[in-house]
Design an enzyme around this catalytic site. Structure first.
Site, short mmCIF file in Angstrom:
data_model
loop_
_atom_site.label_atom_id
_atom_site.label_comp_id
_atom_site.label_asym_id
_atom_site.label_seq_id
_atom_site.Cartn_x
_atom_site.Cartn_y
_atom_site.Cartn_z
N ASP A 18 43.81 44.11 51.05
CA ASP A 18 43.40 43.71 49.70
C ASP A 18 42.77 42.32 49.70
O ASP A 18 43.24 41.42 50.40
CB ASP A 18 44.65 43.73 48.80
CG ASP A 18 44.30 43.74 47.33
OD1 ASP A 18 43.11 43.89 47.01
OD2 ASP A 18 45.22 43.60 46.51
N GLU A 46 36.17 49.25 48.70
CA GLU A 46 36.19 48.74 47.32
C GLU A 46 35.54 47.36 47.31
O GLU A 46 35.79 46.55 48.20
CB GLU A 46 37.62 48.62 46.80
CG GLU A 46 37.70 47.79 45.51
CD GLU A 46 38.98 47.97 44.72
OE1 GLU A 46 39.47 49.11 44.61
OE2 GLU A 46 39.49 46.96 44.19
N LYS A 80 48.92 37.22 35.95
CA LYS A 80 49.95 37.90 36.74
C LYS A 80 51.22 38.18 35.93
O LYS A 80 51.76 37.28 35.31
CB LYS A 80 50.33 37.05 37.96
CG LYS A 80 49.16 36.64 38.83
CD LYS A 80 48.65 37.78 39.65
CE LYS A 80 47.36 37.39 40.38
NZ LYS A 80 46.71 38.52 41.02
#
Ligand code: ZN
Length: 495
Positions: free
Chosen positions: A167, A271, A313
């Site tokens: 990621d 991605e 977050k």
């Protein structure tokens, strides 16, 4: 059954044997070898009995003439397991309708997360999902993160397949490492190639810096585009701005796609994330990026724009819901137009926008959550060992200044109730208060990395012991909390 108990009692284990049990869902037979996982008070082990057992490293022995092994949950043994039991190896899942990423910073949430996906057979998990930032802050490696997912899947007998996401990777070396480790999804973070200063520039400045060549002119200015009936219209100025903001990011993504992603034919989904920037991605900009990638033959499975409003977050969406709805509608249409799925980052706890995401993507989405399972783990600490929680909370307050260098949050410490005003029974309520959530959310690396004067861990070892003891409580919390995310995402999808 008795025979199995006899077998369990013969296992060459360090320490006591009285408290050994097996995980009932883990049993699998490969050729003539039985494989399963056992639990002891200290740790878990893989047990194999049959002709394949010599492939694992561990304590080898013979039971009734058959070779067997008690194998630690090591990287080496995870690699053998992935070959012998293919469903424990990650696969490309982004092509499926609904995918949901659950980063597991602690390496212990997997079985809890899997319960949610057992209840939702139409949603596929990305279980291993960590950014370089998270890996650095938790002192882990890509390999270890993947191994935790492999063992969780094995333990729970989850055969539907899962993804592994490297990621927010920013460097070619990071992409290479993740691919070599077996990750089946690469999220390329293009933020370092995106300009943040263009919005403040005048049209004259923009024109001076970005002369439009005939190719770009004819591609964008001669005609409007229609995306599901909605017009997308470029003007000279807006086109120049798109090129200035995203030109380098598009070149970077193209390079990685050709050099490392094998033009989309490799072992991993691709991605592109343009979400970690200062300004939101407008629908026009989204269209420009997608179209330029398309022109270059770059095929992405998912793309993550930065949506309007704030996706901070661990707390709900902050912003104008009507604007979000209007833009989500067109972002989702653009994604369909170019044949990929929208990816929604920082998806933890964005309960007010999930129904809109489900509706406008028509149930085809990728959503990532990362830290919310850590918050649930800390809630379990507050529930079961208030004194210990108080210690950690006080430390987090002192470490907050350092932690906020890594994360964009608007936390106000003065809104968090002082610890001494809260009874033990009320401590878990801190996890329903946004500022307290963010405090604990972003200090995870410092909490886990804190040391005593003698160099030993200050909280980490005790935390892991507590979580092991309170595992079923933790998994219940995860099932409820992650389940709520998915229920809301699906609430507006016509099945
Ligand atoms: Zn992101």
């Amino acid at each position: 059954m008795e025979k199995f108990q006899a077998f369990l009692s013969c296992l060459p284990l360090p320490g006591r044997v009285g408290d050994v049990s097996s995980y009932p869902r883990s049993f699998v037979r490969k050729d003539d070898t039985d494989l399963f996982m056992i639990r002891t008070s200290e740790s878990d082990f893989l047990v194999a009995r049959g002709p394949e057992s010599p492939r694992f490293s561990g304590e080898h022995f013979v039971f009734e003439g058959v070779p067997a092994v008690v194998a630690p949950l090591s990287h080496e043994n995870a690699a053998v397991l992935r070959v012998l039991v293919p469903f424990t190896a990650p696969v490309r899942v982004l092509g499926r309708e609904r995918t949901f990423g659950v980063g597991d910073r602690l390496g212990i949430a997997g079985p809890g997360h899997l319960r949610v996906f057992e209840l939702h057979p139409d949603v596929s998990p990305v279980l291993a999902q960590q950014s370089v930032r998270e890996i650095t802050l938790t002192h882990r490696t890509f390999a270890e993160v993947l191994d935790s997912a492999t063992f969780a899947v094995f333990r729970e007998g989850f055969t539907r397949g899962f993804g592994a996401d490297g990621d927010h990777l920013k460097k070619p070396e990071e992409v290479k490492t993740a691919l070599e480790t077996g990750y089946t999804m690469i999220t390329l973070d293009c933020s370092e190639h995106i300009r943040n200063d263009v919005a403040d520039m005048s049209s004259a400045q923009v024109a001076a810096e970005c002369p439009l060549d005939s190719e770009l002119r004819s591609r964008y200015l001669d005609h409007p585009f229609l995306v599901e009936g909605q017009p997308i219209v470029f003007q000279e100025d807006s086109l120049r701005r798109c090129q200035l903001v995203y030109g380098k990011a598009i070149a970077f993504a193209t390079q990685i796609f050709r050099d490392l992603m094998n033009h989309g034919n490799g072992t991993a989904d691709f991605e592109i994330s343009i979400d970690e920037t200062m300004t939101p991605t407008t629908p026009l900009q989204h269209f420009f990026v997608a179209n330029e990638l398309n022109v270059r033959g770059v095929k992405v499975e998912t793309l993550a724009p930065r949506f309007c409003g704030e996706f901070q977050k661990g707390v709900d969406y902050v912003g104008d819901l009507r604007q979000f709805e209007a833009e989500m509608q067109i972002h989702a249409a653009i994604a369909r137009h170019f044949g990929y799925k929208l990816s929604i980052h920082s998806g933890s706890d964005k309960f007010s926008v999930f129904p809109l995401i489900g509706k406008y993507t028509r149930g085809r989405f990728h959503v990532k959550t990362a830290g919310t399972n850590w918050l649930e783990a800390m809630r379990v600490v507050a529930l079961t060992d208030p004194q210990f929680y108080r210690e950690i909370h006080a430390f987090a307050l002192s470490a907050f200044g350092e932690a906020r260098k890594y994360y964009h949050v608007t936390t106000r410490l003065d809104r968090i109730p002082a610890l001494e005003t809260l009874t033990d029974a009320r401590l878990p309520e801190l996890f329903d208060q946004n500022d307290a959530r963010q405090l604990i959310h972003i200090t995870y690396g410092l909490i886990l990395g804190a040391t005593q004067p003698d160099g030993s861990s200050r909280f980490r070892t005790r935390l892991y012991q507590l979580w092991r003891k309170e595992e079923s409580r933790y998994f219940d919390r995860l099932q409820r909390h992650i389940g709520r995310h998915i229920d809301l995402l699906l609430s507006t999808v016509n099945q």
